[in-house]
Design a protein around this motif. Structure first.
Motif, PDB file in Angstrom:
ATOM      1  N   VAL A 511     -17.447 -33.596  -1.840  1.00 23.23           N
ATOM      2  CA  VAL A 511     -16.836 -34.659  -1.054  1.00 23.23           C
ATOM      3  C   VAL A 511     -15.442 -34.210  -0.640  1.00 23.23           C
ATOM      4  N   GLU A 512     -15.031 -34.638   0.528  1.00 25.56           N
ATOM      5  CA  GLU A 512     -13.671 -34.343   0.952  1.00 25.56           C
ATOM      6  C   GLU A 512     -12.730 -35.085   0.034  1.00 25.56           C
ATOM      7  N   SER A 513     -11.707 -34.407  -0.438  1.00 28.12           N
ATOM      8  CA  SER A 513     -10.843 -35.068  -1.405  1.00 28.12           C
ATOM      9  C   SER A 513      -9.512 -34.350  -1.516  1.00 28.12           C
ATOM     10  N   ASN A 514      -8.482 -35.122  -1.788  1.00 25.18           N
ATOM     11  CA  ASN A 514      -7.186 -34.539  -2.097  1.00 25.18           C
ATOM     12  C   ASN A 514      -6.831 -34.784  -3.553  1.00 25.18           C
ATOM     13  N   ALA A 515      -7.831 -35.026  -4.363  1.00 21.84           N
ATOM     14  CA  ALA A 515      -7.581 -35.307  -5.774  1.00 21.84           C
ATOM     15  C   ALA A 515      -7.413 -33.996  -6.529  1.00 21.84           C
ATOM     16  N   TYR A 516      -6.169 -33.605  -6.704  1.00 19.01           N
ATOM     17  CA  TYR A 516      -5.889 -32.314  -7.348  1.00 19.01           C
ATOM     18  C   TYR A 516      -5.787 -32.439  -8.863  1.00 19.01           C
ATOM     19  N   THR A 517      -5.538 -33.637  -9.341  1.00 20.39           N
ATOM     20  CA  THR A 517      -5.353 -33.809 -10.787  1.00 20.39           C
ATOM     21  C   THR A 517      -6.306 -34.886 -11.277  1.00 20.39           C
ATOM     22  N   VAL A 518      -6.391 -34.987 -12.582  1.00 19.16           N
ATOM     23  CA  VAL A 518      -7.305 -35.969 -13.145  1.00 19.16           C
ATOM     24  C   VAL A 518      -6.865 -37.385 -12.780  1.00 19.16           C
ATOM     25  N   SER A 519      -5.566 -37.630 -12.716  1.00 21.68           N
ATOM     26  CA  SER A 519      -5.135 -38.992 -12.344  1.00 21.68           C
ATOM     27  C   SER A 519      -5.506 -39.294 -10.898  1.00 21.68           C
ATOM     28  N   ASP A 520      -5.407 -38.262 -10.027  1.00 23.47           N
ATOM     29  CA  ASP A 520      -5.832 -38.459  -8.641  1.00 23.47           C
ATOM     30  C   ASP A 520      -7.309 -38.850  -8.598  1.00 23.47           C
ATOM     31  N   VAL A 521      -8.095 -38.166  -9.431  1.00 28.05           N
ATOM     32  CA  VAL A 521      -9.537 -38.439  -9.414  1.00 28.05           C
ATOM     33  C   VAL A 521      -9.807 -39.870  -9.880  1.00 28.05           C
ATOM     34  N   VAL A 522      -9.102 -40.294 -10.925  1.00 28.01           N
ATOM     35  CA  VAL A 522      -9.294 -41.664 -11.417  1.00 28.01           C
ATOM     36  C   VAL A 522      -9.059 -42.662 -10.281  1.00 28.01           C
ATOM     37  N   VAL A 523      -7.988 -42.450  -9.547  1.00 33.09           N
ATOM     38  CA  VAL A 523      -7.680 -43.352  -8.435  1.00 33.09           C
ATOM     39  C   VAL A 523      -8.768 -43.273  -7.367  1.00 33.09           C
ATOM     40  N   GLU A 524      -9.191 -42.062  -7.079  1.00 38.26           N
ATOM     41  CA  GLU A 524     -10.205 -41.883  -6.033  1.00 38.26           C
ATOM     42  C   GLU A 524     -11.532 -42.531  -6.430  1.00 38.26           C
ATOM     43  N   VAL A 525     -11.949 -42.318  -7.657  1.00 39.92           N
ATOM     44  CA  VAL A 525     -13.224 -42.883  -8.100  1.00 39.92           C
ATOM     45  C   VAL A 525     -13.157 -44.408  -8.088  1.00 39.92           C
ATOM     46  N   ALA A 526     -12.018 -44.943  -8.514  1.00 40.55           N
ATOM     47  CA  ALA A 526     -11.879 -46.396  -8.546  1.00 40.55           C
ATOM     48  C   ALA A 526     -12.012 -46.981  -7.147  1.00 40.55           C
ATOM     49  N   ALA A 527     -11.627 -46.228  -6.151  1.00 34.29           N
ATOM     50  CA  ALA A 527     -11.627 -46.748  -4.792  1.00 34.29           C
ATOM     51  C   ALA A 527     -12.882 -46.361  -4.028  1.00 34.29           C
ATOM     52  N   SER A 528     -13.732 -45.531  -4.630  1.00 28.88           N
ATOM     53  CA  SER A 528     -14.880 -45.017  -3.890  1.00 28.88           C
ATOM     54  C   SER A 528     -15.857 -46.119  -3.528  1.00 28.88           C
ATOM     55  N   THR A 529     -16.485 -45.951  -2.374  1.00 25.47           N
ATOM     56  CA  THR A 529     -17.480 -46.940  -1.962  1.00 25.47           C
ATOM     57  C   THR A 529     -18.893 -46.375  -2.038  1.00 25.47           C
ATOM     58  N   LEU A 530     -19.019 -45.143  -2.521  1.00 30.55           N
ATOM     59  CA  LEU A 530     -20.351 -44.557  -2.651  1.00 30.55           C
ATOM     60  C   LEU A 530     -20.642 -44.266  -4.110  1.00 30.55           C
ATOM     61  N   THR A 531     -21.909 -44.365  -4.492  1.00 29.00           N
ATOM     62  CA  THR A 531     -22.246 -43.988  -5.847  1.00 29.00           C
ATOM     63  C   THR A 531     -22.156 -42.478  -5.959  1.00 29.00           C
ATOM     64  N   GLU A 532     -22.007 -42.038  -7.214  1.00 25.47           N
ATOM     65  CA  GLU A 532     -21.822 -40.623  -7.474  1.00 25.47           C
ATOM     66  C   GLU A 532     -23.019 -39.814  -6.973  1.00 25.47           C
ATOM     67  N   ARG A 533     -24.213 -40.267  -7.299  1.00 27.33           N
ATOM     68  CA  ARG A 533     -25.384 -39.502  -6.909  1.00 27.33           C
ATOM     69  C   ARG A 533     -25.662 -39.645  -5.416  1.00 27.33           C
ATOM     70  N   GLY A 534     -25.440 -40.858  -4.913  1.00 32.61           N
ATOM     71  CA  GLY A 534     -25.657 -41.064  -3.488  1.00 32.61           C
ATOM     72  C   GLY A 534     -24.776 -40.146  -2.666  1.00 32.61           C
ATOM     73  N   ALA A 535     -23.569 -39.907  -3.176  1.00 33.64           N
ATOM     74  CA  ALA A 535     -22.635 -39.100  -2.409  1.00 33.64           C
ATOM     75  C   ALA A 535     -22.944 -37.617  -2.509  1.00 33.64           C
ATOM     76  N   THR A 536     -23.579 -37.205  -3.583  1.00 34.43           N
ATOM     77  CA  THR A 536     -23.591 -35.765  -3.825  1.00 34.43           C
ATOM     78  C   THR A 536     -24.926 -35.154  -4.215  1.00 34.43           C
ATOM     79  N   ARG A 537     -25.970 -35.933  -4.350  1.00 33.19           N
ATOM     80  CA  ARG A 537     -27.216 -35.320  -4.784  1.00 33.19           C
ATOM     81  C   ARG A 537     -28.313 -35.535  -3.745  1.00 33.19           C
ATOM     82  N   ALA A 538     -28.708 -34.450  -3.139  1.00 30.40           N
ATOM     83  CA  ALA A 538     -29.757 -34.545  -2.125  1.00 30.40           C
ATOM     84  C   ALA A 538     -31.084 -34.930  -2.769  1.00 30.40           C
ATOM     85  N   ASP A 539     -31.302 -34.469  -3.996  1.00 28.47           N
ATOM     86  CA  ASP A 539     -32.637 -34.646  -4.573  1.00 28.47           C
ATOM     87  C   ASP A 539     -32.909 -36.085  -5.008  1.00 28.47           C
TER      88      ASP A 539
END
Lengths: 556, 485
Positions: A511-539
């Motif tokens: 996924v396109e992201s500017n989350a360089y640190t774990v805190s960035d990721v926490v913020v990004e995940v909290a704001a995400s509108t897609l599920t983890e698998r929906g966003a990244t797993r073709a299968d």
């Protein structure tokens, strides 16, 4: 009440301020007294360039700063949704302290916002509401200052233990000073409960600072009428997005109960450790499925905590698709060595080479993991296998028990699962059957990330933003690599991306992201509108029941 | 995923969220999955791709006719068979958060056939929402669910009278059902036993009335909306951990000797520091414990041995005190032989040991429970064999009276007596029931340990019908009170 301040004086350049912040941090060290911190600010900044952020939950910070820098601006986020008592506090601060209270106003009044976005936005979309009424106005206002004070303390949360006294606030572009960072506060519950809501502004002249209600990390959230368990109309839901603890005079929660209440992460951690220990106690030969992915890394971390100071008493098992990211394999090997564990590898490639598995037309190898997995379980006579499956990942996973029986063929029978009551797990099985155990069933993706942040757990670098050559396919960014080559019509570009899951390279998207640190990721995940698998797993996109079908066949 | 707002760190409040677990139950077609879908949808817990998938499927099936509404039930029915049949078979766990709390929601099936799954979902719940169709009122399945919840000692029972829109938001319909529910509650002791509370709310899951927001269409109802209740009720542990005596079933002994974790070795300058380390690992199921507390070690066939707590360890740190539901490792001052299945309890709070077990239970196996049957009793961390001496009766769901029965069929609620097989000579239960007296069992002079059955694994070897009788090992021991037969 003062509105926005007159245009601030000409501010120094960001580089200059940044250098000043560094010098200040060096000069003051880790735990200089608040007085010295404020004195440093006084020496290096002009009064109009300095602001104090204050929730009016308390008046300690404005009182502290005003003592040394009389006339300082105190920013009050006027969301329009505060309790009357909060406004009363603001008025008393304005009247009794030598400060200049600045109401930071949103673009719209509550009435205007109701007209534009509908009534009670806070209840429907707290994030948007906060962005409009708190974050944006604050950022706008801070642009007129060189430095702001906050009341953050290191003991408020594990994530704040590294809060410096002085730092450069990249997001808002000014110096941030936390004069109370080193302060501690024991037994917040007790003081909080003793503090009558209406007293705080009047209280501070006579009381020593450490007794002030301000020391409660979020006292303001609790101002107002006593909370009733039922029937309470929430007027001020925006006041505290993370406010969760429930304190009710009526329920007679004693001080000791308050002091021992666990956070949701602690509760989840405790549950997972209990499960891991149960499985180790009741099974002959457990193993932990370890891919180097974040869920399995968290699971292994929990296992190290469960048996400390002893070693993790079981081997780890990895099914290598042959298309794994090299960084992840490297991380896997380092982790196993660091913890002194035994690693068992089941290889999809070997099965393909032996002709026991055929490559799929779409090149995806995730579904091919099942056979090598079951083979490794059988060969090694594992009777229980820990998996990092989480119930929030998929509708079929949401149905699975924490201890899930698999038959001789490794299959799951979703229509006939055993009862699983309280924290009692039924691990009975016959020869040939085995059990899959999912200690982090109840964790969400956000819980995982918060825990990684809190525990400072190392992950493969893929999880954080990095530059990579990618091409678009199926609405995802796919890495260019040996096993995923762009077709003629797919254009390769360099993007800053990160991975939310690190499975097989042939079917895992970035996924396109500017989350360089774990805190960035926490913020990004909290704001995400897609599920983890929906966003990244073709299968998982193949059909509604893709996961259920694979689980029935013995997949994790 | 959650709906939490993203704020700069300084604006966040500092206290971390707590966890609240709740379950939903009801009869078939009460609209339970729709209610759950509504809660998730309105609290923004459904992410865009999931919603898209559900909208597509709804459209494919022509849900909502030309208007093209979303079938919210599709959000929770995860199994192929469930979507095909339009019913819920097994518990679906869902996760969402509001600004108040993180929630774990167990969406339980309504069909009587799947009661065992409902029991599974409700057993860990702090609160259970029971749905009633406003057009149908209290049904047998409602009475069954409420009985089961009473048996499980669920702390908060919320009855949602759903489809209130279909009875034109009629107050009299609601009041009638409310009175029926309160009557059932009184008969069962729900809401009046000092353990649980009972609340009735009119809702429309389809339209969202009183689900997240209070509805203007029920002006005669002045109570809170469902989510408001869920956000403010105290979790079971919050209510209890200070009320109960310390109980700690030992899961395993941590005695690494040579097999030390590399980081433990690295953290300690003295490689010998852990040479004689011995601690008892487990999860505190009730109450709290401090270093220096006097505790009794309960081992089957032995008198309680009393010692003091020398240390409470957790992953490299030493704690001064710990409380339910923390997982810790406890060191004792005296070197006793303590093993898995033993219980460490606050000294002086343990009742006399007994070989007899009198249980109120819900039978969850397709094979009936019969007198003379051999069963396994899982009790804390110990599993023992037992034999059913007698089945004392089965609950008539219409009258809530115990009627004579010699066996219990699937989903029956009844009472049974099961002394353990191969009883030790001393005539003691292998693990003395470390339970304390609760208000509810004051009248009963026997040992009650609130045993409830689970189902044994299918296809037992040699065709023996060994079933698992499971005890409540945890904080849920408040549920130990037995009901007079």
């Amino acid at each position: 009440m003062a509105k926005h301040h007159a245009p601030a004086p000409k501010l120094r350049s960001k580089d200059e301020l940044k250098a000043l912040a560094e010098a200040g941090a060096a000069e003051l060290g880790w735990d200089a007294p608040a007085r010295d911190v404020i004195a440093w600010v006084e020496r290096n900044f002009d009064l109009p360039a300095v602001a104090v952020a204050c929730s009016m939950a308390d008046a300690v910070l404005p009182a502290l700063v005003a003592d040394q820098m009389p006339g300082v601006d105190v920013l009050f986020l006027e969301t329009g949704y505060h309790f009357p008592e909060t406004y009363a506090t603001r008025d008393e601060v304005a009247a009794n302290l030598r400060v200049n209270v600045v109401d930071v106003l949103p673009e719209t009044t509550v009435e205007q916002q109701d007209r534009l976005l509908g009534k009670d936005l806070f209840a429907r979309d707290a994030a948007q509401c906060c962005a409009l009424r708190k974050v944006a106005p604050l950022q706008r206002t801070l642009a007129g200052y060189e430095l702001w004070f906050t009341g953050v303390r290191r003991d408020e949360a594990p994530t704040r233990t590294n809060t410096p006294l002085v730092s450069w606030d990249e997001k808002n572009g000014l110096v941030k000073v936390n004069p109370m960072a080193a302060w501690t506060f024991d037994q917040p519950g007790r003081v909080l409960r003793r503090q009558p809501p209406a007293r705080q502004p009047a209280a501070f002249p006579g009381l020593p600072l450490h007794r002030l209600p301000a020391l409660h990390p979020q006292g303001g959230a609790r101002r107002g009428p006593p909370r009733r368990p039922l029937g309470r109309i929430r007027q001020d839901r925006m006041r505290a997005t993370r406010m969760s603890t429930y304190l009710s005079e009526e329920t007679q929660v004693t001080d000791s109960a308050v002091s021992t209440r666990l956070s949701s992460l602690d509760t989840l951690e405790s549950e997972a450790i209990h499960i891991i220990r149960e499985v180790v106690a009741e099974f002959e030969k457990p193993a932990l499925l370890f891919s180097g992915g974040k869920d399995s890394v968290v699971m292994l971390h929990l296992a190290t905590k469960a048996f400390w100071p002893g070693k993790v008493p079981f081997p780890v098992l990895h099914v290598d698709t042959g298309h794994n990211f090299p960084e992840v394999i490297d991380f896997r090997d380092r982790t196993v060595e660091r913890l002194g564990l035994k690693l068992v590898v089941g290889s999809v490639q070997e099965f393909i080479d032996r002709g026991e598995l055929a490559e799929r037309a779409d090149g995806t190898r995730n579904p091919l993991q099942t056979v090598p997995l079951l083979d490794a379980i059988q060969q090694n006579r594992f009777d229980a296998v820990f998996g990092g499956g989480r119930r929030d990942e998929d509708k079929a996973r949401a149905k699975e028990r924490i201890l899930s029986l698999r038959d001789e063929f490794g299959q799951w029978d979703p229509r006939n699962q055993r009862p699983e009551l309280w924290n009692l797990y039924n691990g009975r099985h016959t020869v040939g059957q085995h059990v899959r155990a999912f200690p982090i069933s109840n964790w969400t993706e956000l819980d995982i990330w918060r825990y990684i942040e809190r525990e400072n757990i190392e992950l493969p670098g893929l999880y954080y933003a990095h530059e990579r050559e990618v091409f678009a396919r199926d609405g995802m960014w796919r890495a260019v690599g040996e096993v995923s080559q762009p077709r003629a019509d797919e254009q390769v570009i360099t993007k800053t991306v990160r991975y939310r899951t690190v499975g097989d390279m042939s079917c895992t998207g970035a996924v396109e992201s500017n989350a360089y640190t774990v805190s960035d990721v926490v913020v990004e995940v909290a704001a995400s509108t897609l599920t983890e698998r929906g966003a990244t797993r073709a299968d998982d996109r193949i059909s509604e029941a893709a996961m259920e079908d694979r689980k029935k066949d013995g997949y994790f | 995923m959650t709906t939490e707002a993203v704020l700069p760190a300084d604006l966040e409040t500092a206290l971390p969220t707590t966890l609240f677990r709740f379950a939903t139950a009801g009869s078939v077609d009460d609209g339970k999955s729709t209610l759950v879908g509504r809660l998730l949808h309105d609290s923004k817990a459904i992410l865009a791709d999931t919603l898209d998938a559900v909208a597509r499927t709804s459209a494919d099936r022509g849900f909502g006719g030309d208007k093209g509404g979303i079938d919210l039930a599709l959000l929770t029915d995860g199994l192929r068979a469930e979507r095909e049949q339009g019913i819920t078979i097994d518990v679906a766990y869902r996760y969402f958060a509001t600004d108040q709390r993180s929630f774990i929601l167990a969406d339980c099936p309504g069909h009587v056939q799947y009661t065992k799954n409902t029991v599974t979902g409700a057993s860990t719940a702090d609160a259970v929402v029971v749905l009633i169709d406003a057009r149908k009122g209290v049904l047998e399945q409602t009475r069954r669910h409420l009985s089961v919840l009473q048996l499980l000692r669920v702390a908060h029972v919320i009855v949602a009278v759903n489809k209130i829109d279909l009875v034109d938001f009629s107050e009299s319909v609601f009041r009638g059902i409310e009175a029926d529910v309160q009557q059932v509650g009184r008969e069962l002791g729900l809401g009046s036993d000092g353990i649980s509370d009972l609340l009735v709310i009119p809702v429309s899951a389809l339209d969202g009335d009183n689900v997240v927001e209070r509805s203007e269409r029920t002006p005669w109802y002045s109570g809170p909306a469902l989510l408001e209740v869920l956000e403010t009720l105290p979790a079971a542990d919050e209510l209890e951990s200070h009320l109960e005596s310390f109980r700690f079933p030992v899961q395993l002994v941590i005695r690494p000797q040579g097999a030390l974790a590399p980081d433990a070795v690295a953290a300690s300058l003295d490689a010998e520091a852990f040479r004689d380390y011995r601690a008892y690992a487990g999860q505190i199921t009730e109450g709290s414990v401090k270093v220096g507390d006097k505790v009794s070690v309960l081992t089957p066939g032995q008198a309680p041995r009393t010692t003091t707590v020398a240390g409470i360890d957790f992953a490299g740190s030493s704690l001064e005190e710990a409380a339910a539901p923390q997982s810790v490792a406890i060191r004792l001052a005296d070197e006793f032989d303590v093993a898995r299945g033993d219980t460490i309890a606050a000294a002086g709070t343990v009742r006399e040991a007994s070989a007899d077990l009198y249980a109120a239970l819900c039978w969850l196996s397709p094979k009936p429970l019969r007198e003379g049957q051999k069963v396994l009793v899982k009790h804390g961390t110990r599993t023992v064999q037992a034999m059913v001496r007698s089945v004392s009766g089965k609950l008539d769901l219409a009258t809530f009276k115990l009627e004579g029965a010699s066996s219990l069929e699937l989903n029956d609620i009844g009472h049974a007596q099961a002394p353990p097989r191969s009883t030790p000579a001393a005539g003691e239960l292998p693990a003395p029931p470390p339970y304390r007296c609760l208000p509810g069992d004051r009248s009963a002079g026997r040992q009650h340990a609130g045993r409830r059955p689970g189902q044994g694994p299918p296809g037992r070897p040699r065709g023996r019908a060994l079933q698992h009788l499971r005890s409540s090992p945890s904080r849920r021991n408040r549920r130990n009170s037995a009901r007079p037969p």
